[in-house]
Design an enzyme around this catalytic site. Sequence first.
Site, PDB file in Angstrom:
ATOM      1  N   ARG A 121       0.839  -1.196   0.000  1.00 50.27           N
ATOM      2  CA  ARG A 121       0.000   0.000   0.000  1.00 50.27           C
ATOM      3  C   ARG A 121       0.875   1.246   0.000  1.00 50.27           C
ATOM      4  NH1 ARG A 121      -5.573  -1.915   2.896  1.00 50.27           N
ATOM      5  NH2 ARG A 121      -6.378  -2.685   0.928  1.00 50.27           N
ATOM      6  N   GLN A 126      -1.419   2.509  -5.943  1.00 52.79           N
ATOM      7  CA  GLN A 126      -2.853   2.699  -5.713  1.00 52.79           C
ATOM      8  C   GLN A 126      -3.705   2.223  -6.887  1.00 52.79           C
ATOM      9  OE1 GLN A 126      -4.159   6.488  -4.208  1.00 52.79           O
ATOM     10  NE2 GLN A 126      -2.351   6.713  -2.907  1.00 52.79           N
ATOM     11  N   ASP A 129      -4.335  -1.553  -6.652  1.00 48.24           N
ATOM     12  CA  ASP A 129      -4.735  -2.047  -5.336  1.00 48.24           C
ATOM     13  C   ASP A 129      -6.119  -2.692  -5.413  1.00 48.24           C
ATOM     14  OD1 ASP A 129      -5.279  -2.508  -2.700  1.00 48.24           O
ATOM     15  OD2 ASP A 129      -4.975  -0.451  -2.022  1.00 48.24           O
ATOM     16  N   SER A 132      -8.488  -2.590  -2.232  1.00 49.21           N
ATOM     17  CA  SER A 132      -9.244  -1.360  -2.030  1.00 49.21           C
ATOM     18  C   SER A 132     -10.416  -1.251  -2.999  1.00 49.21           C
ATOM     19  CB  SER A 132      -8.323  -0.137  -2.173  1.00 49.21           C
ATOM     20  OG  SER A 132      -7.436  -0.050  -1.084  1.00 49.21           O
ATOM     21  N   TYR A 231      -3.022  -1.167   7.903  1.00 49.46           N
ATOM     22  CA  TYR A 231      -3.961  -2.123   8.453  1.00 49.46           C
ATOM     23  C   TYR A 231      -4.049  -1.977   9.965  1.00 49.46           C
ATOM     24  CZ  TYR A 231      -3.480  -4.674   4.027  1.00 49.46           C
ATOM     25  OH  TYR A 231      -3.457  -5.032   2.712  1.00 49.46           O
TER      26      TYR A 231
END
Length: 388
Positions: A121, A126, A129, A132, A231
């Site tokens: 991450r 991004q 990902d 997500s 996390y």
Amino acid sequence: MLIAIPAEAYPGEFRVAATPETIKKLIKAGHTVRVESKAGLHAAISDAAYTEAGAEIAPHPEALYQGAQLILKVRAPEAHELAQLPDHAALVALFDIHRYAHLDVLSSKNISAYALELVPRITRAQSMDVLSSQANIAGYRAVLLATQYYPRFMPMLMTAAGTVKPARVLILGAGVAGLQAIATAKRLGAIVEVFDVRPATREQVESLGGKFIEVPLNDAEKAAAETAGGYAREMSEDYKLRQSALIDQQSRLADIIISTAQIPGKAAPVLIPASTVLGMKAGSVIIDLAVDSGGNCPLSKSGEVVHSENGVIIVGHGNLASLLAADASALYARNMLTFLSLLQDAEGAYAPHMDDEIIKATLVSHQGEPLFGKAPAPAHNVTQAQAA
């Protein structure tokens, strides 16, 4: 490269790893794409749509994998699928790697396997990902699923017959799924309260209109509350006792609980014990998104709806993104397309960028050697919005 897109065999998995949009781009880049017949059926993509995009349609796995160099999947292959995979190919998928039982088989077939859930991450990653993008969908769908079982209105209504109070929604975990659940529940008119062990999530929760509830933390606990990857981290026993008391109190007031708390590589924390469920109101609904990791509620069962003895409805569905398969596949396929840029050279040949930190983090099997767990994945420049 010849890229193969199989139909997903896992029960209840309706997503597909490539769409006509991404296939057009792959073909434009010089690749040949072959799609198994009906692979996109549950994602509202016909074989004709794939053909129009330039893909070949294979009637069965034997034809699909003939000469394939790269295989794109949503779920890692199950035991019955492994024998069909070609030796020396590359495979990209979601592995649930901490529990995947067939990594040795992939190694024996000299398959280079990439687990997309291990994409670090970092800011640069991004756009690839998948956790997500799929969690965003799951959070939205969780609220809609709750309204299906909740026997009352979500918003406040003022009618000639009297006033209907708004539903109180408690969201456990303010990662990507939780944040989208907040936004969706607020749009439906609910009162939303949110718990997360990470104090840094307060600002995001409040910006979406949720009320942040928290266990007071000392400085050491604040530092320990979140991993470098954004996390939630497992907390001390003393903190867990205070957390349990707070969640029990708020759960008894809630009409709907959406529980998203998970810890990578470990069983999901139990946040809603049976004693708490027995103290909740009849007609209350729990949506346990962590059910496939053990569940935040011990009464939840994967793929089932459980009715407690006091009338609480507990919905265990760990793959809500699959229930919106068309959009989930579109986002997943775009994530995949971006990731593939790290697996090829300027001419489009398979040539993974072995020095890239994203490849190092996701490569779990390489040319017969299992790699998962041998080195920690680096993670820098984490943005809080990425935390799932």
